[in-house]
Design a protein around this motif. Structure first.
Motif, PDB file in Angstrom:
ATOM      1  N   GLY A 144     -10.078  -5.980  -0.192  1.00 49.29           N
ATOM      2  CA  GLY A 144     -10.962  -6.307   0.923  1.00 49.29           C
ATOM      3  C   GLY A 144     -10.342  -7.370   1.796  1.00 49.29           C
ATOM      4  N   GLY A 145     -11.134  -7.915   2.712  1.00 52.53           N
ATOM      5  CA  GLY A 145     -10.637  -8.979   3.556  1.00 52.53           C
ATOM      6  C   GLY A 145     -11.421  -9.160   4.830  1.00 52.53           C
ATOM      7  N   VAL A 146     -11.079 -10.237   5.530  1.00 50.25           N
ATOM      8  CA  VAL A 146     -11.680 -10.524   6.824  1.00 50.25           C
ATOM      9  C   VAL A 146     -11.235  -9.487   7.849  1.00 50.25           C
ATOM     10  CG1 VAL A 146     -11.795 -12.214   8.701  1.00 50.25           C
ATOM     11  CG2 VAL A 146     -11.796 -12.997   6.319  1.00 50.25           C
ATOM     12  N   LEU A 147      -9.972  -9.083   7.770  1.00 46.46           N
ATOM     13  CA  LEU A 147      -9.428  -8.126   8.728  1.00 46.46           C
ATOM     14  C   LEU A 147      -9.790  -6.687   8.354  1.00 46.46           C
ATOM     15  CD1 LEU A 147      -5.858  -9.589   9.350  1.00 46.46           C
ATOM     16  CD2 LEU A 147      -7.952  -9.966  10.668  1.00 46.46           C
ATOM     17  N   ARG A 153      -5.383   2.193   0.047  1.00 45.42           N
ATOM     18  CA  ARG A 153      -5.815   3.311  -0.782  1.00 45.42           C
ATOM     19  C   ARG A 153      -6.887   2.859  -1.773  1.00 45.42           C
ATOM     20  NH1 ARG A 153      -0.217   6.624  -2.220  1.00 45.42           N
ATOM     21  NH2 ARG A 153       0.710   6.493  -0.152  1.00 45.42           N
ATOM     22  N   LEU A 154      -6.830   1.591  -2.182  1.00 50.52           N
ATOM     23  CA  LEU A 154      -7.896   1.055  -3.023  1.00 50.52           C
ATOM     24  C   LEU A 154      -9.164   0.921  -2.181  1.00 50.52           C
ATOM     25  CD1 LEU A 154      -6.011  -1.910  -4.788  1.00 50.52           C
ATOM     26  CD2 LEU A 154      -6.423   0.386  -5.702  1.00 50.52           C
ATOM     27  N   PRO A 155     -10.351   0.991  -2.808  1.00 49.05           N
ATOM     28  CA  PRO A 155     -11.584   0.731  -2.060  1.00 49.05           C
ATOM     29  C   PRO A 155     -11.494  -0.626  -1.365  1.00 49.05           C
ATOM     30  CG  PRO A 155     -12.094   1.593  -4.235  1.00 49.05           C
ATOM     31  CD  PRO A 155     -10.615   1.336  -4.227  1.00 49.05           C
ATOM     32  N   TYR A 156     -11.814  -0.671  -0.075  1.00 52.34           N
ATOM     33  CA  TYR A 156     -11.594  -1.865   0.745  1.00 52.34           C
ATOM     34  C   TYR A 156     -12.912  -2.330   1.363  1.00 52.34           C
ATOM     35  CZ  TYR A 156      -9.255  -4.973   4.109  1.00 52.34           C
ATOM     36  OH  TYR A 156      -8.840  -6.067   4.826  1.00 52.34           O
TER      37      TYR A 156
END
Length: 253
Positions: A144-147, A153-156
């Motif tokens: 995940g992330g702010v951007l 490919r991993l759930p984001y």
């Protein structure tokens, strides 16, 4: 935005002003300050790595280099991607992160980046607030992330809830633009923001791969923004990626 299971609860908590406990920050205990990120800058380390197309073309390897029988036995047989973090020393914050991919003929090096780990080094008995990174083999299932998703490919999980608190030092403001959760004392299959600690709060948690700010972390592993984007595009859940991390002496044991 793709939300993994449990993320709505974590995001709602963040929105309500609750401070999440993660290994490299959002620290609601201890000093409560962001200056644990403001250690001495390591000259020539930040942004010094290379990866992707720059990786050396070498013959496939029969095993991941530098990893001895104890940790090698903990790499799942189905894992065909390994992120190896080679710490410079037991008490050093400096490291190198290398991505390996297993093909029909063996392991191949796909990228290498200068990295930082916990500012006090490494430990085989990680606990909350020790400022050391845990030695071991851990699966990688969630990002995940702010951007916005760079092609992971991993759930984001894309949400501003990853933004560090305003009182943190300025050079840490982009640490969590991209993150990959390390499955140390967390529930796989949930957003990296999920606060649950199955082994108890005292064992620490919130250990992530994230962007580097030029010095040691509170327990996470950090590399350049370009490196994190490359990792996110490369890590494939179908290949069961894991991270093998520790100082070189522990890794070789």
């Amino acid at each position: 935005m793709r939300l993994a299971g449990g993320v709505m609860r974590a995001v709602a908590s963040a929105a309500a002003g609750l401070v999440l406990l993660v290994g490299c920050g959002f620290a609601g205990q201890g000093t409560g300050r962001g200056d644990d990120h403001a250690g001495g800058r390591a000259p020539g380390r930040h942004g010094a790595g290379s990866g992707g197309a720059d990786a050396a073309r070498a013959a496939p390897l029969t095993r991941v280099p530098g990893v001895g029988p104890e940790l090698r036995a903990r790499i799942p047989a189905a894992s065909r991607q390994v992120v190896a973090v080679y710490g410079r020393g037991a008490d050093s914050p400096d490291a190198t992160l290398v991505l390996y991919d297993k093909g029909a003929e063996g392991w191949e090096k796909k990228g290498s980046w200068a990295a930082h780990n916990g500012r006090r080094g490494w430990t085989t008995g990680h606990h909350e607030g020790d400022r050391r990174s845990p030695v071991g083999v851990f699966t990688l299932t969630d990002a995940g992330g702010v951007l916005a998703d760079p092609g992971a490919r991993l759930p984001y999980t894309h949400t501003a809830a990853f933004t560090p608190p305003a009182y943190w030092s300025k050079n840490t403001r982009h640490d969590f633009d991209y993150v990959v959760a390390v499955n140390y004392n967390r529930v796989p299959g949930r957003s990296p923001l999920d606060p649950e600690r199955p082994e108890g709060q005292a064992k620490g948690g919130g250990i992530w791969l994230h962007l580097d700010h030029g010095s040691g972390t509170s327990g996470c592993v950090s590399i350049t923004k370009e490196g994190m984007a490359a990792l996110l595009r490369a890590l494939d859940p179908a290949r069961r990626p894991v991270v093998v991390m520790g100082d070189r002496a522990h890794l070789a044991g």
